[in-house]
Design an enzyme around this catalytic site. Structure first.
Site, PDB file in Angstrom:
ATOM      1  N   SER A 143      -5.209 -37.792 -19.064  1.00 29.24           N
ATOM      2  CA  SER A 143      -5.627 -38.702 -17.991  1.00 29.24           C
ATOM      3  C   SER A 143      -6.070 -40.007 -18.629  1.00 29.24           C
ATOM      4  O   SER A 143      -6.502 -40.025 -19.786  1.00 29.24           O
ATOM      5  CB  SER A 143      -6.812 -38.104 -17.222  1.00 29.24           C
ATOM      6  OG  SER A 143      -7.367 -39.066 -16.348  1.00 29.24           O
ATOM      7  N   TYR A 156     -14.905 -33.768 -16.914  1.00 31.10           N
ATOM      8  CA  TYR A 156     -13.473 -34.077 -16.884  1.00 31.10           C
ATOM      9  C   TYR A 156     -13.115 -35.039 -18.013  1.00 31.10           C
ATOM     10  O   TYR A 156     -12.182 -34.813 -18.784  1.00 31.10           O
ATOM     11  CB  TYR A 156     -13.120 -34.684 -15.522  1.00 31.10           C
ATOM     12  CG  TYR A 156     -11.658 -35.005 -15.328  1.00 31.10           C
ATOM     13  CD1 TYR A 156     -10.739 -34.007 -15.034  1.00 31.10           C
ATOM     14  CD2 TYR A 156     -11.192 -36.323 -15.422  1.00 31.10           C
ATOM     15  CE1 TYR A 156      -9.394 -34.310 -14.843  1.00 31.10           C
ATOM     16  CE2 TYR A 156      -9.855 -36.632 -15.228  1.00 31.10           C
ATOM     17  CZ  TYR A 156      -8.965 -35.618 -14.936  1.00 31.10           C
ATOM     18  OH  TYR A 156      -7.630 -35.910 -14.757  1.00 31.10           O
ATOM     19  N   LYS A 160     -10.701 -33.917 -21.150  1.00 29.78           N
ATOM     20  CA  LYS A 160      -9.394 -34.577 -21.237  1.00 29.78           C
ATOM     21  C   LYS A 160      -9.273 -35.355 -22.554  1.00 29.78           C
ATOM     22  O   LYS A 160      -8.186 -35.441 -23.133  1.00 29.78           O
ATOM     23  CB  LYS A 160      -9.175 -35.494 -20.033  1.00 29.78           C
ATOM     24  CG  LYS A 160      -8.899 -34.738 -18.729  1.00 29.78           C
ATOM     25  CD  LYS A 160      -7.531 -34.040 -18.759  1.00 29.78           C
ATOM     26  CE  LYS A 160      -7.155 -33.469 -17.406  1.00 29.78           C
ATOM     27  NZ  LYS A 160      -5.791 -32.937 -17.343  1.00 29.78           N
TER      28      LYS A 160
END
Ligand SMILES: NC(=O)c1ccc[n+]([C@@H]2O[C@H](COP(=O)([O-])OP(=O)(O)OC[C@H]3O[C@@H](n4cnc5c(N)ncnc54)[C@H](OP(=O)(O)O)[C@@H]3O)[C@@H](O)[C@H]2O)c1
Length: 259
Positions: A143, A156, A160
């Site tokens: 991402s 997150y 990531k």
């Protein structure tokens, strides 16, 4: 351009909907056989059936949780029954919402297992199949948040970023086995989940709320379609991208604010 993917076997995790489904569909459009995975059996089987019927390729489904070792083993075994994987896209993942002060250890662990350990376990198992076929390609779907965090999702962002580093480490090891590994860092990709969240938050005004997100974050002032991202991912996994090794590619409409 012929992407030279006819008859290849592509494994895509998190493929019952959204980006994963779009990537699996694009592989099928290019003539590859596909193995779709997700936890919800009905949804992943329906997606595989639809893609197989649309493009006349073999499209199979595995219902398993890739954040567990057993769930990854089920995917590796299913790929073996298709003659072994040529391509692996580690896509299953999800956003988070927390503060570091409040999030419990269990939440950190579950995201580590989904975003990192799934890629570790699946790449290890599928690499043997690829090597037996002479080589292959792997793509980590991380991402933009791996390099440019959004404030509300530290778990997150962190997991990531770890996936991005894992892709680089894996690449150096795997190229010796003629397996290319790259990472893609998408920005705003318009999936049904984004649309549903916007509907929940803003009702009839949901399209305007998505436009506000795009205006705030992306220089191009719009979301990408799933198809725009999928075309890029499938090219990277194809023999046409044969000199792309160990790189991270941003597909983000100018969202990244550094060079
Ligand atoms: N959409 C964006 O704007 C965007 C931007 C950057 C990066 N990404 C990344 O792109 C990937 C796909 O995102 P998306 O927006 O397409 O998500 P999505 O629409 O929510 O789809 C997620 C897929 O992953 C599956 N999945 C979730 N947890 C799983 C697990 N433990 N085991 C196996 N499958 C699992 C889901 O099916 P089940 O729930 O049935 O398992 C579903 O098929 C994610 O890694 C996400 O972080 C998305």
């Amino acid at each position: 351009m012929d992407l030279q993917l006819k008859g290849k076997v592509a494994v895509v995790t998190g493929a019952s909907k959204g980006i994963g489904r779009g990537i699996a569909r694009t592989f099928a459009r290019e003539g590859a056989d596909v193995l779709l995975t997700a936890r919800t059996r009905d949804a992943v089987e329906a997606a595989a059936a639809e893609i197989g019927a649309e493009y006349g390729v073999t499209a199979r489904a595995v219902a398993s949780d890739v954040s567990t070792a057993a769930g990854c083993d089920a995917v590796i075994e299913a790929a073996a029954t298709m003659g072994g994987a040529d391509i692996f896209v580690s896509n299953a993942g999800t956003g988070s919402n927390e503060t570091v002060a409040d999030a419990p250890d269990e939440k950190w662990q579950s995201y580590w297992d989904l975003h990192v350990m799934a890629a570790v376990r699946l790449s290890r198992g599928l690499a043997d199949q690829m090597e037996a076929k002479g080589g292959g390609a792997m793509l980590m779907n991380a991402s933009i948040c791996a390099v440019q965090p959004l404030w509300y999702e530290p778990i997150y962002n962190t997991t990531k970023a770890a996936l991005l580093m894992f892709g680089k480490c894996l690449s150096t090891e795997m190229i010796k086995r003629n397996i290319r590994v790259n990472t893609v860092n998408p920005g705003l990709i318009r999936t049904p989940d984004w649309e549903n969240t916007a509907r929940e938050l803003r009702g009839d005004d949901w399209e305007a709320s998505l436009q506000e997100v795009a205006d705030e974050h992306a220089d191009i002032k719009r979301f990408a379609s799933v198809e725009e991202l999928a075309d890029f991912c499938v090219f990277l996994c194809s023999p046409r991208a044969s000199y792309s090794v160990g790189s991270a590619y941003h597909v983000d409409g100018g969202m990244l604010k550094t060079i």
